[in-house]
Motif scaffolding. Sequence first.
Motif, PDB file in Angstrom:
ATOM      1  N   ARG A   1       0.803  -1.179   0.033  1.00 57.84           N
ATOM      2  CA  ARG A   1      -0.041   0.012   0.018  1.00 57.84           C
ATOM      3  C   ARG A   1       0.981   1.259  -0.153  1.00 57.84           C
ATOM      4  NH1 ARG A   1      -2.515   0.648   4.383  1.00 57.84           N
ATOM      5  NH2 ARG A   1      -4.241   1.952   3.452  1.00 57.84           N
ATOM      6  N   LEU A   2       1.978   1.190   0.322  1.00 58.91           N
ATOM      7  CA  LEU A   2       3.005   2.234   0.299  1.00 58.91           C
ATOM      8  C   LEU A   2       3.930   2.126  -0.702  1.00 58.91           C
ATOM      9  CD1 LEU A   2       4.260   2.161   4.389  1.00 58.91           C
ATOM     10  CD2 LEU A   2       2.462   3.453   3.190  1.00 58.91           C
ATOM     11  N   GLY A   3       3.552   1.244  -1.503  1.00 61.65           N
ATOM     12  CA  GLY A   3       4.297   1.284  -2.947  1.00 61.65           C
ATOM     13  C   GLY A   3       5.741   0.736  -2.952  1.00 61.65           C
ATOM     14  N   ILE A   4       5.991  -0.219  -1.587  1.00 63.95           N
ATOM     15  CA  ILE A   4       7.096  -0.923  -1.517  1.00 63.95           C
ATOM     16  C   ILE A   4       7.011  -2.463  -1.724  1.00 63.95           C
ATOM     17  CG2 ILE A   4       8.835  -1.451   0.154  1.00 63.95           C
ATOM     18  CD1 ILE A   4       8.095   1.043   1.734  1.00 63.95           C
ATOM     19  N   SER A   5       7.649  -3.206  -2.684  1.00 62.40           N
ATOM     20  CA  SER A   5       7.470  -4.494  -3.107  1.00 62.40           C
ATOM     21  C   SER A   5       8.344  -5.330  -2.326  1.00 62.40           C
ATOM     22  CB  SER A   5       7.741  -4.810  -4.582  1.00 62.40           C
ATOM     23  OG  SER A   5       8.813  -4.312  -4.814  1.00 62.40           O
ATOM     24  N   VAL A   6       7.786  -6.620  -2.183  1.00 63.02           N
ATOM     25  CA  VAL A   6       8.762  -7.618  -1.287  1.00 63.02           C
ATOM     26  C   VAL A   6       8.815  -8.844  -2.101  1.00 63.02           C
ATOM     27  CG1 VAL A   6       6.605  -8.399  -0.026  1.00 63.02           C
ATOM     28  CG2 VAL A   6       9.019  -8.696   0.813  1.00 63.02           C
ATOM     29  N   SER A   7      10.049  -9.481  -1.846  1.00 61.69           N
ATOM     30  CA  SER A   7      10.106 -10.981  -2.429  1.00 61.69           C
ATOM     31  C   SER A   7      10.896 -11.759  -1.333  1.00 61.69           C
ATOM     32  CB  SER A   7      10.541 -11.053  -3.739  1.00 61.69           C
ATOM     33  OG  SER A   7      12.037 -10.246  -3.859  1.00 61.69           O
ATOM     34  N   TYR A   8      10.586 -12.981  -1.400  1.00 63.66           N
ATOM     35  CA  TYR A   8      11.291 -13.816  -0.163  1.00 63.66           C
ATOM     36  C   TYR A   8      12.448 -14.759  -0.975  1.00 63.66           C
ATOM     37  CZ  TYR A   8       7.183 -12.344   2.624  1.00 63.66           C
ATOM     38  OH  TYR A   8       6.505 -11.732   3.229  1.00 63.66           O
ATOM     39  N   VAL A   9      13.423 -14.880   0.033  1.00 69.63           N
ATOM     40  CA  VAL A   9      14.626 -15.607  -0.429  1.00 69.63           C
ATOM     41  C   VAL A   9      14.704 -17.012   0.409  1.00 69.63           C
ATOM     42  CG1 VAL A   9      16.994 -15.534  -0.683  1.00 69.63           C
ATOM     43  CG2 VAL A   9      15.844 -13.381  -0.898  1.00 69.63           C
ATOM     44  N   PRO A  10      14.631 -18.191  -0.310  1.00 72.42           N
ATOM     45  CA  PRO A  10      14.686 -19.647   0.683  1.00 72.42           C
ATOM     46  C   PRO A  10      15.879 -19.413   1.040  1.00 72.42           C
ATOM     47  CG  PRO A  10      14.137 -19.777  -1.728  1.00 72.42           C
ATOM     48  CD  PRO A  10      14.648 -18.290  -1.669  1.00 72.42           C
ATOM     49  N   PHE A  11      16.118 -20.134   2.540  1.00 79.81           N
ATOM     50  CA  PHE A  11      17.174 -20.050   3.440  1.00 79.81           C
ATOM     51  C   PHE A  11      18.513 -20.437   2.646  1.00 79.81           C
ATOM     52  CE2 PHE A  11      19.935 -22.187   6.390  1.00 79.81           C
ATOM     53  CZ  PHE A  11      19.952 -21.280   7.463  1.00 79.81           C
ATOM     54  N   GLU A  12      18.396 -21.562   1.666  1.00 84.39           N
ATOM     55  CA  GLU A  12      19.695 -22.165   1.165  1.00 84.39           C
ATOM     56  C   GLU A  12      20.117 -21.036  -0.020  1.00 84.39           C
ATOM     57  OE1 GLU A  12      16.537 -23.345   1.435  1.00 84.39           O
ATOM     58  OE2 GLU A  12      16.929 -24.986   2.661  1.00 84.39           O
ATOM     59  N   GLU A  13      19.357 -19.756  -0.269  1.00 83.80           N
ATOM     60  CA  GLU A  13      20.019 -18.938  -1.113  1.00 83.80           C
ATOM     61  C   GLU A  13      20.353 -17.577  -0.578  1.00 83.80           C
ATOM     62  OE1 GLU A  13      17.129 -18.707  -4.478  1.00 83.80           O
ATOM     63  OE2 GLU A  13      16.593 -20.643  -4.177  1.00 83.80           O
ATOM     64  N   LEU A  14      20.422 -17.633   0.740  1.00 89.47           N
ATOM     65  CA  LEU A  14      20.663 -16.229   1.334  1.00 89.47           C
ATOM     66  C   LEU A  14      22.094 -15.786   1.038  1.00 89.47           C
ATOM     67  CD1 LEU A  14      18.954 -16.620   4.786  1.00 89.47           C
ATOM     68  CD2 LEU A  14      18.428 -15.054   3.055  1.00 89.47           C
TER      69      LEU A  14
END
Length: 376
Positions: free
Chosen positions: A108-121
């Motif tokens: 809602r604030l115009g900020i996008s998010v994506s998730y990183v699997p533990f093995e790819e951190l």
Amino acid sequence: MTPTAIHPKITPIYQTSVFKFDDLDAVQQYFDEPGSRYLYSRNGNPNSDELAAAVNQWEGGAGALATGSGMAAIFAALMTYCQAGDHVLCAADIYGGSAALLNLELSRLGISVSYVPFEELYDLNSHVQPGTKLLLCETMSNPLLRVVNLRAIAEECHRHGVKLVVDNTFATPVITKPLAHGANLVLHSVTKYLAGHSDVTAGAVVAGTPEDAARLRQIGTVFGLTLSPMESWLSVRGMKTLRLRVAAHSYNAQQVAEFLEAHPAVEAVYYPGLPTHPQHVLATGQGHGLFSGMLSFRLPDDAAVVNRFMQRSQRFPFAPSLAGVDSSCSHPLYTSHRALTDEQRADLGITVGLVRLSVGIEPVEELLADLAHALS
């Protein structure tokens, strides 16, 4: 007796919303000399400042903000670096409340998010975008207690020009100090181990630089995130025994984890202090031999089995929070991680049989006897 003759050993509770000034010169001094005096408790209060200073000292930071909750601390940390159009990375193993904030409100604030699997951190090449500003992760993940190699992840973040924000609630600075490993911001739900007695709702964010500390202070004032005097005072009181409590929590949790690992009714145990834990060696070095009082274990994926355990246990009441001096249990699927999608929960292994324990500081033989009864 005049006020100047009173020298309390413990800071009094400044239960006031506003502070008095003699004249216009005194008001001007407030604005000309930041920190010289107080004006309004949303802008600053001796008790909330004392708590911020205490957490900052523990974490070795350049300044801190005390907030009204752990969620407010997460929000303040994100706002320190982000604005509309930016992108945030988040470790897939994350507290459900953090995921709810990221999924439901940041967009809602115009900020996008994506998730990183533990093995790819530790290799973010396929995840970083041109507008990526930060990565949010936990020192020890909730609820599976996966341990992040902070120095390695900090180096990877900084290689991409990305800030590293670490939730250190499970570990506490007694075990690990993320700023010393390269993190930019560290946050806590003070509600948990720092305050430690299940009677406070509070948070804190610690900055690694004076510039970030000033930004945090501005965010806290403008958004009204400042913690109340009473909650601040209780949190400071709790922190006076932090070192002793974390050692006791860790000792008891180690005994409980070893007991559960050997119990035939338990399918798996997740605790970094066990040699069978995938990050045991990392956790041993990064945590100075302490592993926190948090652990999870797996029962059969049958709600009736989980209910029987909860009903039979007397020393681990079902109370969906953690880190108090009294033990408790929680159920991630039904409480803390409800906000995750079915796919996210499935990927993480958060099923009906997963139970999380917050091991307190009671006599450990009483806890083991209770678990033996509950699992029999």
